[in-house]
Design a protein around this motif. Structure first.
Motif, PDB file in Angstrom:
ATOM      1  N   GLY A 275       0.825  -1.193   0.000  1.00  0.00           N
ATOM      2  CA  GLY A 275       0.000   0.000   0.000  1.00  0.00           C
ATOM      3  C   GLY A 275       0.862   1.246   0.000  1.00  0.00           C
ATOM      4  N   ARG A 289      -3.786  10.625   1.197  1.00  0.00           N
ATOM      5  CA  ARG A 289      -4.693   9.611   0.683  1.00  0.00           C
ATOM      6  C   ARG A 289      -4.016   8.250   0.788  1.00  0.00           C
ATOM      7  N   VAL A 290      -4.828   7.208   0.937  1.00  0.00           N
ATOM      8  CA  VAL A 290      -4.338   5.837   1.095  1.00  0.00           C
ATOM      9  C   VAL A 290      -4.718   5.018  -0.131  1.00  0.00           C
ATOM     10  N   SER A 291      -3.740   4.264  -0.638  1.00  0.00           N
ATOM     11  CA  SER A 291      -4.002   3.317  -1.722  1.00  0.00           C
ATOM     12  C   SER A 291      -3.544   1.936  -1.267  1.00  0.00           C
ATOM     13  N   THR A 298     -11.810   5.758   3.770  1.00  0.00           N
ATOM     14  CA  THR A 298     -12.016   6.409   2.482  1.00  0.00           C
ATOM     15  C   THR A 298     -10.711   6.375   1.701  1.00  0.00           C
ATOM     16  N   ARG A 299     -10.823   6.440   0.372  1.00  0.00           N
ATOM     17  CA  ARG A 299      -9.645   6.523  -0.488  1.00  0.00           C
ATOM     18  C   ARG A 299      -9.566   7.897  -1.173  1.00  0.00           C
TER      19      ARG A 299
END
Length: 322
Positions: A275, A289-291, A298-299
């Motif tokens: 990630g 933001r998180v991937s 939330t993304r």
């Protein structure tokens, strides 16, 4: 009103006593856990058949999260590790999953470093070892930043290093031809000596996991490695290094600067990792933001509000997003 010298000394001694009490309590608990394992091993020796031995071993393994059965590394992949920044842990639904490799990606002077050093400080609070691989930063600078985040002094950080909770693999010092500032660090002679780095990390990992249930890793930074190698060689190293961390109880963060390399490099690194936590600065505002990873709240991009030694996040949806 300033305290007198005897009062200051009394406070120092009280703190020492409190720390000793804590250490004694932890040692007593650890002793109980080791006694359980010892008793189980004796029972395994007396067991009449393989099924009975397996049942006893399973009971021993499940009896504690904190001591490893000899020859067995137990990985609880459902466990999450706190980052040290409360709002990020909330965003990640409780922290980073065990065995994850996460890249912290963003421009210089963004909050990725603040998150990284809070990750280290949280490890100290939990009395869990943290390994810092430094390829482009002086160890003294790293220690000073950790001390600032914790609101402590360098002597405190040195004490964590002396106790083995803080470990360094120092690649930076030899690159600028100075001795390592840490007498306890593992020194790598050259950033291109990947085999030495891999072997040193493996030896350190084995040593730590003989005593502790897991450890944390902070890699400072991938930015220093990419220009030194052919793309295929670097990616092969990154795959090998991250895969090894996944096979043991460890959570790893890797710093990476934005805008220095071809976009394909960033995409490939993100693919290798489990990630990314990405930061950006736009119109004097900062966002995160998180991937990847598993479930998160939330993304979408969320605004970041800096708080000197940490940061808060703007509002975000409470709906889980895969």
């Amino acid at each position: 009103m300033e305290k007198s010298e005897p009062e200051v000394k009394i406070d120092e001694l009280k703190k020492i006593l409190n720390d000793l009490d804590k250490t004694i309590r932890e040692a007593e608990e650890r002793k109980k856990q080791v006694e359980i394992y010892l008793k189980s091993l004796v029972e395994i020796g007396k067991a009449q058949n393989a099924k009975e031995k397996a049942e006893i071993a399973e009971k021993a393994i499940n009896s504690s999260q904190d001591v490893q059965v000899p020859g067995v590394i137990k990985i609880d992949k459902n466990r999450k590790v706190l980052t040290g920044v409360t709002k990020v842990d909330d965003l990640l639904l409780g922290g980073i999953p065990m065995t994850s490799n996460i890249v912290l990606f963003g421009p210089p002077f963004s909050s990725k470093e603040v998150l990284a050093y809070n990750f280290v400080a949280r490890s100290f609070k939990e009395n869990i070892p943290v390994v810092i691989v430094s390829a482009d930063r002086d160890l003294r600078q790293i220690k000073a930043e950790i001390a600032r985040i914790m609101g402590s002094d360098l002597a405190t950080i040195d004490s964590y290093e002396e106790s083995g909770i803080l470990r360094f693999i120092d690649i930076y010092s030899r690159s600028i031809q100075i001795p390592s500032p840490s007498k306890n660090s593992i020194v790598i002679d050259n950033i291109t000596n990947l085999s030495a780095l891999i072997k040193s990390m493996e030896n350190l990992e084995n040593e730590i996991l003989r005593t502790y249930p897991y450890y944390r890793l902070l890699f400072i930074s991938l930015t220093a490695f990419i220009p030194q190698f052919d793309e295929k060689i670097f990616m092969r190293f990154a795959q090998q290094f991250t895969q090894k961390r996944r096979s043991n109880p460890c959570v790893s963060l890797y710093l990476l600067e934005e805008g220095l390399f071809d976009q394909k490099i960033y995409e490939t690194i993100s693919y290798i990792m489990d990630g990314t936590i990405e930061f950006k600065i736009s119109n004097s505002k900062q966002y995160i933001r998180v991937s990847g990873l598993s479930n998160v709240r939330t993304r979408e991009w969320i605004e970041v509000y800096s708080r000197n030694t940490s940061f808060d996040l703007g509002s975000f949806s409470l709906e889980r997003v895969r």
